[in-house]
Structure formats: C-alpha cells, structure tokens
Motif scaffolding. Structure first.
Motif, PDB file in Angstrom:
ATOM      1  N   THR A   1       0.836  -1.192   0.000  1.00  0.00           N
ATOM      2  CA  THR A   1       0.000   0.000   0.000  1.00  0.00           C
ATOM      3  C   THR A   1       0.873   1.246   0.000  1.00  0.00           C
ATOM      4  N   LEU A   2       0.363   2.278  -0.621  1.00  0.00           N
ATOM      5  CA  LEU A   2       0.995   3.590  -0.644  1.00  0.00           C
ATOM      6  C   LEU A   2      -0.027   4.583  -0.124  1.00  0.00           C
ATOM      7  N   ALA A   3       0.331   5.282   0.930  1.00  0.00           N
ATOM      8  CA  ALA A   3      -0.564   6.292   1.498  1.00  0.00           C
ATOM      9  C   ALA A   3       0.007   7.686   1.251  1.00  0.00           C
ATOM     10  N   THR A   4      -0.866   8.549   0.784  1.00  0.00           N
ATOM     11  CA  THR A   4      -0.535   9.962   0.616  1.00  0.00           C
ATOM     12  C   THR A   4      -1.473  10.757   1.516  1.00  0.00           C
ATOM     13  N   ILE A   5      -1.273  12.069   1.542  1.00  0.00           N
ATOM     14  CA  ILE A   5      -2.151  12.946   2.314  1.00  0.00           C
ATOM     15  C   ILE A   5      -2.988  13.760   1.334  1.00  0.00           C
ATOM     16  N   ARG A   6      -4.314  13.689   1.511  1.00  0.00           N
ATOM     17  CA  ARG A   6      -5.243  14.453   0.681  1.00  0.00           C
ATOM     18  C   ARG A   6      -6.206  15.176   1.611  1.00  0.00           C
ATOM     19  N   ASP A   7      -6.319  16.467   1.455  1.00  0.00           N
ATOM     20  CA  ASP A   7      -7.202  17.267   2.308  1.00  0.00           C
ATOM     21  C   ASP A   7      -6.920  16.996   3.788  1.00  0.00           C
ATOM     22  N   GLN A   8      -5.635  16.912   4.125  1.00  0.00           N
ATOM     23  CA  GLN A   8      -5.150  16.702   5.489  1.00  0.00           C
ATOM     24  C   GLN A   8      -5.583  15.360   6.091  1.00  0.00           C
ATOM     25  N   LYS A   9      -5.893  14.394   5.215  1.00  0.00           N
ATOM     26  CA  LYS A   9      -6.279  13.056   5.674  1.00  0.00           C
ATOM     27  C   LYS A   9      -5.509  12.025   4.864  1.00  0.00           C
ATOM     28  N   PRO A  10      -5.202  10.870   5.475  1.00  0.00           N
ATOM     29  CA  PRO A  10      -4.495   9.837   4.715  1.00  0.00           C
ATOM     30  C   PRO A  10      -5.398   9.199   3.669  1.00  0.00           C
ATOM     31  N   PHE A  11      -4.792   8.847   2.529  1.00  0.00           N
ATOM     32  CA  PHE A  11      -5.493   8.166   1.458  1.00  0.00           C
ATOM     33  C   PHE A  11      -4.572   7.049   0.974  1.00  0.00           C
ATOM     34  N   THR A  12      -5.054   5.816   1.036  1.00  0.00           N
ATOM     35  CA  THR A  12      -4.225   4.645   0.746  1.00  0.00           C
ATOM     36  C   THR A  12      -4.765   3.894  -0.462  1.00  0.00           C
ATOM     37  N   ARG A  13      -3.806   3.369  -1.248  1.00  0.00           N
ATOM     38  CA  ARG A  13      -4.182   2.536  -2.384  1.00  0.00           C
ATOM     39  C   ARG A  13      -3.123   1.443  -2.542  1.00  0.00           C
ATOM     40  N   PHE A  14      -3.530   0.316  -3.171  1.00  0.00           N
ATOM     41  CA  PHE A  14      -2.588  -0.753  -3.478  1.00  0.00           C
ATOM     42  C   PHE A  14      -1.746  -0.337  -4.675  1.00  0.00           C
ATOM     43  N   MET A  15      -0.475  -0.693  -4.629  1.00  0.00           N
ATOM     44  CA  MET A  15       0.456  -0.383  -5.709  1.00  0.00           C
ATOM     45  C   MET A  15       1.400  -1.563  -5.893  1.00  0.00           C
ATOM     46  N   THR A  16       2.039  -1.612  -7.047  1.00  0.00           N
ATOM     47  CA  THR A  16       3.122  -2.576  -7.254  1.00  0.00           C
ATOM     48  C   THR A  16       4.440  -1.808  -7.177  1.00  0.00           C
ATOM     49  N   PHE A  17       5.421  -2.432  -6.561  1.00  0.00           N
ATOM     50  CA  PHE A  17       6.700  -1.773  -6.317  1.00  0.00           C
ATOM     51  C   PHE A  17       7.855  -2.597  -6.871  1.00  0.00           C
ATOM     52  N   SER A  18       8.865  -1.910  -7.335  1.00  0.00           N
ATOM     53  CA  SER A  18      10.165  -2.510  -7.595  1.00  0.00           C
ATOM     54  C   SER A  18      11.133  -1.729  -6.713  1.00  0.00           C
ATOM     55  N   HIS A  19      12.352  -2.216  -6.618  1.00  0.00           N
ATOM     56  CA  HIS A  19      13.301  -1.489  -5.783  1.00  0.00           C
ATOM     57  C   HIS A  19      14.717  -1.667  -6.274  1.00  0.00           C
ATOM     58  N   GLU A  20      15.532  -0.719  -5.900  1.00  0.00           N
ATOM     59  CA  GLU A  20      16.968  -0.788  -6.083  1.00  0.00           C
ATOM     60  C   GLU A  20      17.554  -0.405  -4.748  1.00  0.00           C
ATOM     61  N   ASP A  21      18.208  -1.373  -4.115  1.00  0.00           N
ATOM     62  CA  ASP A  21      18.663  -1.220  -2.741  1.00  0.00           C
ATOM     63  C   ASP A  21      17.407  -0.895  -1.913  1.00  0.00           C
ATOM     64  N   LEU A  22      17.383   0.173  -1.153  1.00  0.00           N
ATOM     65  CA  LEU A  22      16.223   0.464  -0.303  1.00  0.00           C
ATOM     66  C   LEU A  22      15.246   1.447  -0.938  1.00  0.00           C
ATOM     67  N   THR A  23      15.562   1.977  -2.106  1.00  0.00           N
ATOM     68  CA  THR A  23      14.674   2.923  -2.779  1.00  0.00           C
ATOM     69  C   THR A  23      13.629   2.154  -3.567  1.00  0.00           C
ATOM     70  N   LEU A  24      12.368   2.527  -3.369  1.00  0.00           N
ATOM     71  CA  LEU A  24      11.251   1.887  -4.059  1.00  0.00           C
ATOM     72  C   LEU A  24      10.806   2.731  -5.245  1.00  0.00           C
TER      73      LEU A  24
END
Length: 139
Positions: free
Chosen positions: A20-43
């Motif tokens: 899941t990736l959560a952002t802030i929208r209108d001062q509230k959290p908003f979460t959605r499922f995402m697919t991730f890849s990574h290089e070392d610890l950076t997603l």
C-alpha cells in the motif's frame, strides 16, 4: 544500518511487489494498493501523472508504504516505511519499471502520461511477525 537487517529488508522487498501507498489528501491519509520494484532500499512505482496520488505528492511528498504479510496468519515479516516521494519521467526509470500489467492504465513506456514515483525511505520499521518488536531505522 546493520547489514543483516538490510539483507532482510531487501529480501522482503524482493518477495513482495504489492503493498500500500498512502498519501495525504485534504489533510487526511489516502491509501491505495500499488506494485513496487526497488533498487537497494529505494522503491519505485508507476503512475499516470493525472492521478490523485501525483496531485497529493505535489502538495506533500511525505508518503507511507506497507509491504509484507501476504495472508491473515500474521506470522510473516512486514515493514512500514516513511518515505519522501519524487515524481520523475526519467526514461531509464520508466523503462525499468514498465511491465505489461500497466497497459490497463497506460499505453506503453513512451506514454507521455507515464511517470515513476521514486520513494526514498526516511524511516523503516521491520517486523519479523505481527506483535514482535520492530527493528527501527532512520536513514
């Protein structure tokens, strides 16, 4: 960061591309499922530049990512990541992150609406299993 813990974190990232990736929208959290890849610890994750998450990140680049625990048994490793998000249209990252599942939302790796979210961790909380004490790292 201890190399053993870094290896556990990278292994978990290798084994779990959906989270899941959560952002802030209108001062509230908003979460959605995402697919991730990574290089070392950076997603990295793909997005259309006209989505709410891109708009949210433009207003506040602080995001939260949850990866791991693939079923309801709660005996699997998982981690919580506080990160700073950056929106990029760097060609090499777009090519690296592209996969055919993205055709549902984007035309291809050269789609002008295709961007990559680069998520740089600031803090990681790694749990061996639910209820365990986390190993916490500030980066």
């Amino acid at each position: 960061m201890d190399q053993t813990v870094k290896q556990k974190i990278n292994k978990l990232m290798d084994q779990h591309q959906v989270g899941t990736l959560a952002t802030i929208r209108d001062q509230k959290p908003f979460t959605r499922f995402m697919t991730f890849s990574h290089e070392d610890l950076t997603l990295y994750t793909a997005s259309d530049k006209h989505t709410h998450k891109v708009e949210d990140i433009n207003q506040n680049p602080s995001v939260h990512i949850l990866l791991g625990n693939k079923d309801i048994s709660f005996d699997h490793s998982y981690m919580e990541i506080e990160a700073k998000a950056e929106i990029t249209d760097e060609v090499s990252l777009k090519e690296k992150c592209w996969n055919n599942h993205l055709h549902e939302w984007l035309e291809g790796p050269n789609d002008p609406n295709y961007v990559v979210l680069k998520l740089t961790p600031e803090k990681v909380r790694f749990f061996e299993e639910a209820g365990s004490n986390p190993e916490e790292f500030t980066l």
